[in-house]
Design a protein around this motif. Structure first.
Motif, PDB file in Angstrom:
ATOM      1  N   PHE A 247      -4.193  20.051   4.979  1.00 15.83           N
ATOM      2  CA  PHE A 247      -3.176  19.166   5.551  1.00 15.83           C
ATOM      3  C   PHE A 247      -1.979  19.056   4.596  1.00 15.83           C
ATOM      4  O   PHE A 247      -1.860  18.079   3.841  1.00 15.83           O
ATOM      5  N   PRO A 248      -1.092  20.046   4.615  1.00 16.70           N
ATOM      6  CA  PRO A 248       0.046  20.033   3.692  1.00 16.70           C
ATOM      7  C   PRO A 248       1.132  19.025   4.053  1.00 16.70           C
ATOM      8  O   PRO A 248       2.062  18.807   3.280  1.00 16.70           O
ATOM      9  N   LYS A 249       1.011  18.413   5.238  1.00 16.28           N
ATOM     10  CA  LYS A 249       1.942  17.351   5.630  1.00 16.28           C
ATOM     11  C   LYS A 249       1.171  16.038   5.699  1.00 16.28           C
ATOM     12  O   LYS A 249       0.211  15.914   6.464  1.00 16.28           O
ATOM     13  N   VAL A 250       1.579  15.088   4.870  1.00 13.20           N
ATOM     14  CA  VAL A 250       0.887  13.804   4.736  1.00 13.20           C
ATOM     15  C   VAL A 250       1.765  12.711   5.351  1.00 13.20           C
ATOM     16  O   VAL A 250       2.973  12.658   5.101  1.00 13.20           O
ATOM     17  N   ASP A 251       1.165  11.837   6.155  1.00 14.22           N
ATOM     18  CA  ASP A 251       1.939  10.769   6.802  1.00 14.22           C
ATOM     19  C   ASP A 251       2.364   9.695   5.806  1.00 14.22           C
ATOM     20  O   ASP A 251       3.517   9.252   5.812  1.00 14.22           O
ATOM     21  N   ILE A 252       1.445   9.273   4.965  1.00 16.62           N
ATOM     22  CA  ILE A 252       1.741   8.242   3.978  1.00 16.62           C
ATOM     23  C   ILE A 252       0.806   8.402   2.780  1.00 16.62           C
ATOM     24  O   ILE A 252      -0.356   8.809   2.945  1.00 16.62           O
ATOM     25  N   ALA A 253       1.325   8.136   1.594  1.00 17.80           N
ATOM     26  CA  ALA A 253       0.507   8.209   0.382  1.00 17.80           C
ATOM     27  C   ALA A 253       0.649   6.917  -0.404  1.00 17.80           C
ATOM     28  O   ALA A 253       1.750   6.345  -0.502  1.00 17.80           O
ATOM     29  N   PHE A 254      -0.469   6.463  -0.952  1.00 19.29           N
ATOM     30  CA  PHE A 254      -0.503   5.275  -1.803  1.00 19.29           C
ATOM     31  C   PHE A 254      -0.966   5.704  -3.195  1.00 19.29           C
ATOM     32  O   PHE A 254      -1.913   6.472  -3.336  1.00 19.29           O
ATOM     33  N   ASP A 255      -0.299   5.194  -4.222  1.00 12.88           N
ATOM     34  CA  ASP A 255      -0.716   5.524  -5.587  1.00 12.88           C
ATOM     35  C   ASP A 255      -0.249   4.428  -6.529  1.00 12.88           C
ATOM     36  O   ASP A 255       0.594   3.597  -6.176  1.00 12.88           O
ATOM     37  N   GLY A 256      -0.783   4.446  -7.739  1.00  7.03           N
ATOM     38  CA  GLY A 256      -0.364   3.514  -8.772  1.00  7.03           C
ATOM     39  C   GLY A 256       0.718   4.133  -9.640  1.00  7.03           C
ATOM     40  O   GLY A 256       1.241   5.202  -9.353  1.00  7.03           O
ATOM     41  N   ALA A 257       1.052   3.457 -10.734  1.00  8.40           N
ATOM     42  CA  ALA A 257       2.059   3.968 -11.667  1.00  8.40           C
ATOM     43  C   ALA A 257       1.825   3.333 -13.031  1.00  8.40           C
ATOM     44  O   ALA A 257       1.285   2.226 -13.137  1.00  8.40           O
ATOM     45  N   ASP A 258       2.233   4.035 -14.067  1.00  4.62           N
ATOM     46  CA  ASP A 258       2.172   3.489 -15.416  1.00  4.62           C
ATOM     47  C   ASP A 258       3.419   2.663 -15.717  1.00  4.62           C
ATOM     48  O   ASP A 258       3.376   1.732 -16.517  1.00  4.62           O
ATOM     49  N   GLU A 259       4.530   3.002 -15.072  1.00  5.71           N
ATOM     50  CA  GLU A 259       5.765   2.237 -15.222  1.00  5.71           C
ATOM     51  C   GLU A 259       6.685   2.543 -14.050  1.00  5.71           C
ATOM     52  O   GLU A 259       6.705   3.667 -13.536  1.00  5.71           O
ATOM     53  N   VAL A 260       7.440   1.519 -13.613  1.00  2.55           N
ATOM     54  CA  VAL A 260       8.379   1.652 -12.498  1.00  2.55           C
ATOM     55  C   VAL A 260       9.703   1.028 -12.907  1.00  2.55           C
ATOM     56  O   VAL A 260       9.729  -0.110 -13.374  1.00  2.55           O
ATOM     57  N   ASP A 261      10.820   1.760 -12.723  1.00  3.13           N
ATOM     58  CA  ASP A 261      12.113   1.148 -13.020  1.00  3.13           C
ATOM     59  C   ASP A 261      12.757   0.652 -11.721  1.00  3.13           C
ATOM     60  O   ASP A 261      12.223   0.841 -10.627  1.00  3.13           O
ATOM     61  N   SER A 262      13.925   0.022 -11.839  1.00  2.37           N
ATOM     62  CA  SER A 262      14.559  -0.620 -10.692  1.00  2.37           C
ATOM     63  C   SER A 262      15.035   0.379  -9.638  1.00  2.37           C
ATOM     64  O   SER A 262      15.308   0.012  -8.497  1.00  2.37           O
ATOM     65  N   LYS A 263      15.139   1.674 -10.014  1.00  2.89           N
ATOM     66  CA  LYS A 263      15.518   2.718  -9.063  1.00  2.89           C
ATOM     67  C   LYS A 263      14.287   3.357  -8.415  1.00  2.89           C
ATOM     68  O   LYS A 263      14.407   4.331  -7.675  1.00  2.89           O
ATOM     69  N   LEU A 264      13.122   2.817  -8.714  1.00  3.31           N
ATOM     70  CA  LEU A 264      11.836   3.323  -8.229  1.00  3.31           C
ATOM     71  C   LEU A 264      11.477   4.682  -8.816  1.00  3.31           C
ATOM     72  O   LEU A 264      10.701   5.442  -8.234  1.00  3.31           O
TER      73      LEU A 264
END
Length: 253
Positions: free
Chosen positions: A95-112
């Motif tokens: 399935f190379p086309k994904v409808d939505i993905a959820f993941d975490g992050a180690d750091e996020v800036d204001s521009k995402l």
């Protein structure tokens, strides 16, 4: 002696309270992110890795229509989360086309923009995120950086490399201005470097506060031997943060 014991127990209680708050914050962000973004007609769902995504998988696993969609993993832990929550497991090859993905992050800036890769899954995480029509990040308040990346996460930019290139890539990164370049080690559980799910090595390169994340990403990516860089530039659509108060804040494009 009694005073020392009392202090130790008091500190332990405080650390437990802080830990519980952080975990509650992660759960609140994860549940709300899933509730507000997972649509009944989504058929292919990417599930990342990390401590916050544990709650994402739990919430998705509570869906009444979970037999109607397939979940794509970003690594071994992600695969286990999908299976343990009774979800159908698929692969990015299928399935190379994904409808939505959820993941975490180690750091996020204001521009995402994100730093990811602390859990050593950055290549597969970026692969799934890049295939997704919508990419939602879930994290707790400690991961927010209102200014630039490299402020909250100070362990360096994770970089996945071909094993025999580590000496050359290390030198290249130093010449680019990295304050430190460390080949990530397995620690007490493994003698020698961390090996990713793709049988590669990981380097953590500390550039301090990153003024131009897009430029740095491009420069590192062009180095021969580099497979992928743990800078996710303008890939996330939204980021949900569980706050210390128990509230959830949202950053959007």
């Amino acid at each position: 002696m009694m005073l020392k014991t009392w202090i130790r127990k008091s500190v332990t209680r405080q650390m437990t309270t802080i830990g519980n708050k952080v975990e509650a914050a992660k759960m609140a962000a994860a549940f709300r992110a899933v509730d507000e973004n997972l649509k009944p007609n989504d058929r292919i769902i990417g599930i990342g890795s990390g401590s916050t995504v544990v709650h994402v998988a739990e919430r998705i696993g509570q869906s009444s229509n979970k037999d109607s969609f397939t979940c794509i993993a970003t690594g071994f832990q992600s695969k286990e989360l999908i299976i343990s929550n009774g979800l159908r497991l698929g692969s990015i090859e299928q399935f190379p086309k994904v409808d939505i993905a959820f993941d975490g992050a180690d750091e996020v800036d204001s521009k995402l923009n994100l730093i990811k890769g602390g859990g050593a899954c950055l290549f597969q995480e970026k692969l799934v995120a890049s295939a997704a029509s919508k990419f939602v990040v879930v994290a707790d308040y400690r991961k927010k950086s209102p200014s630039t990346l490299g402020v909250q996460w100070t362990k360096g930019v994770p970089i996945e490399i071909v094993p025999n290139s580590y000496a050359k890539v290390t030198r290249d990164l130093q010449e680019m201005g990295a304050k430190s370049v460390i080949l990530r080690q397995g620690g007490s559980a493994k003698a020698g470097p961390v090996v990713t799910d793709n049988n590669n090595f990981l380097i953590d390169a500390d550039f301090g506060a990153i003024e131009d994340a897009e430029k740095l990403h491009s420069s590192i990516k062009q180095l021969v031997g580099v497979v992928e860089v743990g800078l996710f530039i303008q890939m996330a659509d939204q980021s949900y943060f569980g706050e210390e108060s128990g509230e959830v804040s949202i950053w959007s494009k």
